[in-house]
Scaffold this active site. Structure first.
Site, PDB file in Angstrom:
ATOM      1  N   ARG A  46     -11.687   6.396   6.000  1.00  0.00           N
ATOM      2  CA  ARG A  46     -12.950   6.110   5.283  1.00  0.00           C
ATOM      3  C   ARG A  46     -13.992   7.178   5.591  1.00  0.00           C
ATOM      4  O   ARG A  46     -14.741   7.595   4.726  1.00  0.00           O
ATOM      5  CB  ARG A  46     -13.504   4.723   5.653  1.00  0.00           C
ATOM      6  N   ASP A  58       0.849  -1.195   0.000  1.00  0.00           N
ATOM      7  CA  ASP A  58       0.000   0.000   0.000  1.00  0.00           C
ATOM      8  C   ASP A  58       0.884   1.245   0.000  1.00  0.00           C
ATOM      9  O   ASP A  58       2.043   1.188   0.415  1.00  0.00           O
ATOM     10  CB  ASP A  58      -0.855   0.050   1.279  1.00  0.00           C
ATOM     11  N   LYS A  99      -6.821   7.334  -5.800  1.00  0.00           N
ATOM     12  CA  LYS A  99      -6.743   8.807  -5.759  1.00  0.00           C
ATOM     13  C   LYS A  99      -5.799   9.282  -4.664  1.00  0.00           C
ATOM     14  O   LYS A  99      -5.107  10.276  -4.826  1.00  0.00           O
ATOM     15  CB  LYS A  99      -8.137   9.394  -5.545  1.00  0.00           C
ATOM     16  N   ARG A 159      -1.285  -0.586  -8.537  1.00  0.00           N
ATOM     17  CA  ARG A 159      -2.674  -0.231  -8.198  1.00  0.00           C
ATOM     18  C   ARG A 159      -2.744   1.294  -8.257  1.00  0.00           C
ATOM     19  O   ARG A 159      -1.918   1.972  -7.650  1.00  0.00           O
ATOM     20  CB  ARG A 159      -3.044  -0.697  -6.802  1.00  0.00           C
ATOM     21  N   GLN A 185      -0.714   7.125  -6.218  1.00  0.00           N
ATOM     22  CA  GLN A 185      -1.867   7.985  -5.876  1.00  0.00           C
ATOM     23  C   GLN A 185      -1.977   9.129  -6.888  1.00  0.00           C
ATOM     24  O   GLN A 185      -1.024   9.891  -7.070  1.00  0.00           O
ATOM     25  CB  GLN A 185      -1.655   8.559  -4.476  1.00  0.00           C
ATOM     26  N   HIS A 241     -14.224   3.986  -6.347  1.00  0.00           N
ATOM     27  CA  HIS A 241     -15.676   3.763  -6.299  1.00  0.00           C
ATOM     28  C   HIS A 241     -16.386   4.844  -7.093  1.00  0.00           C
ATOM     29  O   HIS A 241     -17.604   4.970  -7.031  1.00  0.00           O
ATOM     30  CB  HIS A 241     -16.179   3.815  -4.851  1.00  0.00           C
TER      31      HIS A 241
HETATM   32  P1  FDA Z   1     -14.245   9.562  -4.444  1.00  0.00           P
HETATM   33  O1  FDA Z   1     -13.620   9.842  -3.119  1.00  0.00           O
HETATM   34  O2  FDA Z   1     -14.430  10.686  -5.385  1.00  0.00           O
HETATM   35  O3  FDA Z   1     -15.596   8.816  -4.176  1.00  0.00           O
HETATM   36  C1  FDA Z   1     -16.510   8.486  -5.205  1.00  0.00           C
HETATM   37  C2  FDA Z   1     -17.772   7.932  -4.581  1.00  0.00           C
HETATM   38  O4  FDA Z   1     -17.491   6.664  -3.990  1.00  0.00           O
HETATM   39  C3  FDA Z   1     -18.343   8.780  -3.442  1.00  0.00           C
HETATM   40  O5  FDA Z   1     -19.183   9.776  -3.917  1.00  0.00           O
HETATM   41  C4  FDA Z   1     -19.065   7.740  -2.612  1.00  0.00           C
HETATM   42  O6  FDA Z   1     -20.315   7.446  -3.172  1.00  0.00           O
HETATM   43  C5  FDA Z   1     -18.184   6.530  -2.754  1.00  0.00           C
HETATM   44  N1  FDA Z   1     -17.199   6.442  -1.656  1.00  0.00           N
HETATM   45  C6  FDA Z   1     -15.872   6.696  -1.721  1.00  0.00           C
HETATM   46  N2  FDA Z   1     -15.268   6.459  -0.522  1.00  0.00           N
HETATM   47  C7  FDA Z   1     -16.275   6.077   0.316  1.00  0.00           C
HETATM   48  C8  FDA Z   1     -16.317   5.685   1.691  1.00  0.00           C
HETATM   49  N3  FDA Z   1     -15.225   5.666   2.438  1.00  0.00           N
HETATM   50  N4  FDA Z   1     -17.518   5.361   2.219  1.00  0.00           N
HETATM   51  C9  FDA Z   1     -18.640   5.351   1.473  1.00  0.00           C
HETATM   52  N5  FDA Z   1     -18.660   5.712   0.165  1.00  0.00           N
HETATM   53  C10 FDA Z   1     -17.505   6.071  -0.410  1.00  0.00           C
HETATM   54  N6  FDA Z   1      -5.282   5.241  -0.697  1.00  0.00           N
HETATM   55  C11 FDA Z   1      -3.975   5.447  -0.439  1.00  0.00           C
HETATM   56  O7  FDA Z   1      -3.564   6.584  -0.175  1.00  0.00           O
HETATM   57  N7  FDA Z   1      -3.107   4.397  -0.465  1.00  0.00           N
HETATM   58  C12 FDA Z   1      -3.500   3.139  -0.773  1.00  0.00           C
HETATM   59  O8  FDA Z   1      -2.670   2.227  -0.788  1.00  0.00           O
HETATM   60  C13 FDA Z   1      -4.874   2.919  -1.057  1.00  0.00           C
HETATM   61  N8  FDA Z   1      -5.342   1.692  -1.377  1.00  0.00           N
HETATM   62  C14 FDA Z   1      -6.634   1.541  -1.813  1.00  0.00           C
HETATM   63  C15 FDA Z   1      -7.084   0.312  -2.273  1.00  0.00           C
HETATM   64  C16 FDA Z   1      -8.353   0.188  -2.804  1.00  0.00           C
HETATM   65  C17 FDA Z   1      -8.808  -1.131  -3.326  1.00  0.00           C
HETATM   66  C18 FDA Z   1      -9.214   1.324  -2.868  1.00  0.00           C
HETATM   67  C19 FDA Z   1     -10.572   1.241  -3.496  1.00  0.00           C
HETATM   68  C20 FDA Z   1      -8.792   2.517  -2.375  1.00  0.00           C
HETATM   69  C21 FDA Z   1      -7.521   2.653  -1.832  1.00  0.00           C
HETATM   70  N9  FDA Z   1      -7.084   3.844  -1.310  1.00  0.00           N
HETATM   71  C22 FDA Z   1      -5.753   4.015  -1.007  1.00  0.00           C
HETATM   72  C23 FDA Z   1      -8.071   4.926  -1.011  1.00  0.00           C
HETATM   73  C24 FDA Z   1      -8.197   5.905  -2.173  1.00  0.00           C
HETATM   74  O9  FDA Z   1      -7.021   6.653  -2.271  1.00  0.00           O
HETATM   75  C25 FDA Z   1      -9.380   6.866  -1.978  1.00  0.00           C
HETATM   76  O10 FDA Z   1      -9.198   7.591  -0.808  1.00  0.00           O
HETATM   77  C26 FDA Z   1     -10.740   6.180  -1.919  1.00  0.00           C
HETATM   78  O11 FDA Z   1     -10.817   5.101  -2.785  1.00  0.00           O
HETATM   79  C27 FDA Z   1     -11.852   7.171  -2.300  1.00  0.00           C
HETATM   80  O12 FDA Z   1     -11.686   7.605  -3.607  1.00  0.00           O
HETATM   81  P2  FDA Z   1     -12.650   7.165  -4.833  1.00  0.00           P
HETATM   82  O13 FDA Z   1     -11.767   6.853  -5.987  1.00  0.00           O
HETATM   83  O14 FDA Z   1     -13.540   6.086  -4.420  1.00  0.00           O
HETATM   84  O15 FDA Z   1     -13.400   8.487  -5.256  1.00  0.00           O
END
Ligand code: FDA
Length: 306
Positions: free
Chosen positions: A288, A130, A186, A183, A162, A226
């Site tokens: 989260r 990670d 964001k 991977r 990221q 997501h």
């Molecule tokens: P965004 O934050 O724009 O969210 C889009 C939509 O998704 C939201 O409107 C909501 O509906 C839903 N959503 C997102 N997060 C939610 C939550 N916590 N609860 C409920 N709904 C939610 N980061 C990092 O710095 N280092 C890492 O190693 C990882 N590893 C990692 C693995 C995996 C499999 C995932 C999916 C994510 C990570 N992350 C991570 C976290 C990542 O950087 C980021 O903070 C989250 O995925 C939220 O970003 P989204 O791309 O989902 O978009």
């Protein structure tokens, strides 16, 4: 109004962690994002996900260790986890944070521990490192390259990039060049404007351009989001460039957008669920909360329900 920035600050607070970890209601909320507190109990939730066509990446929650003894406990847990995955025939790889392996004690401790994990994992079991806060990006990538380029040339390891970091386009090119598995996410930490984009539109547009580079020339990338706009952009780019569903996977977090996870699996996309377990759940859960402040309402409602 509690902002993302305050929640991320709270995520790093040891005092808050101590308070929350002993609070039954906070724990109740955290369990929405955590598969189990004990390793023995993680098999069932993983089986449930597998039975719906979802692969898993198991993460033992243990970031930020401050002693070698603590990092040894993390290593021992991962060694048992590899055995469990094999014995139970689970469709799961593992994810690990280098600060759980001692990165903040020294880079060499973390590297030595990671090497132990990769040796135990063997060529058929994949370990994803990670990515944590930007102060650790260089040392995390150094550890990765040491193992990738070293005498043993480990190939059962990958990293995370990221899209909110300004440096990520360069990092992605280097990783593509050596054939590493990346991977893309964001980014979940509190970062200043000197190192990271501050606006969602910039982070998203960086995500889309890095996703395109990885889909075109990368090695089986994990597109971790997501965000429907990011998912759609990925599907469109793959279709336009005749990139098959087997050339990449979507990745999402345990307990987040479960319907979307199932829908993608039903449509034939590969999808892996990042599934944490362990009792050190506070910092992970706070990140989260920060991602979706609306989650605060669920947290407060569960506390009020008592
Ligand atoms: P965004 O934050 O724009 O969210 C889009 C939509 O998704 C939201 O409107 C909501 O509906 C839903 N959503 C997102 N997060 C939610 C939550 N916590 N609860 C409920 N709904 C939610 N980061 C990092 O710095 N280092 C890492 O190693 C990882 N590893 C990692 C693995 C995996 C499999 C995932 C999916 C994510 C990570 N992350 C991570 C976290 C990542 O950087 C980021 O903070 C989250 O995925 C939220 O970003 P989204 O791309 O989902 O978009």
């Amino acid at each position: 109004m509690i902002t993302r920035s305050i929640l991320l600050q709270m995520a790093a607070s040891r005092k808050m962690e101590h308070f929350s970890s002993h609070n039954r209601l906070a724990k109740g909320f955290a369990m929405r994002f955590i598969a189990s507190e004990k390793m023995e109990d993680v098999t069932l939730p993983v089986r449930r996900l597998n039975s719906k066509g979802l692969s898993v990446s198991l993460d033992y929650l243990g970031e930020g260790v401050t002693t070698e003894e603590e990092s040894e406990e993390v290593v021992q847990t991962y060694l048992k986890l590899f055995k469990l995955i094999k014995q139970e025939n689970l469709d799961s790889n593992v994810s690990v944070k280098l600060t759980a392996l001692g990165l903040e004690l020294s880079e060499s401790i973390a590297e030595r521990n990671l090497r132990r994990l990769l040796d135990a994992a063997g060529p058929d079991q994949f370990v994803r490192i990670d990515m944590e806060g930007s102060a650790l990006t260089d040392s995390t990538l150094n550890c990765f390259y040491q193992l990738w380029n070293g005498a043993n040339a480990y190939r059962n390891v990958g990293v995370v990039i990221q899209s909110y970091l300004h440096r990520s386009a360069d990092d992605i090119e280097k990783l593509i060049k050596v054939g590493a598995r990346v991977r893309l996410c964001k980014g979940a930490y509190k970062e200043g404007p000197d190192v990271a984009f501050q606006h969602k539109s910039e982070v998203d547009s960086s995500f889309v351009s890095l996703m395109k580079r990885l889909l075109k020339d990368g090695n089986y990338p994990g597109i971790a989001t997501h965000d429907m706009a990011m998912v759609n952009a990925t599907q469109e780019f793959a279709t336009q460039n005749s990139i098959g569903n087997d050339k990449y996977e979507f990745q999402m977090l345990y307990g987040v957008r479960r319907e979307l996870q199932l829908e993608l699996a039903r449509k034939g996309y590969r999808i892996r669920i990042y599934t944490p377990f362990g009792d050190h759940w506070y910092p992970y859960t706070m990140r989260r909360l920060a991602e979706r402040p609306a989650n605060l309402r669920f947290a407060l409602a569960s506390i009020l329900r008592g």
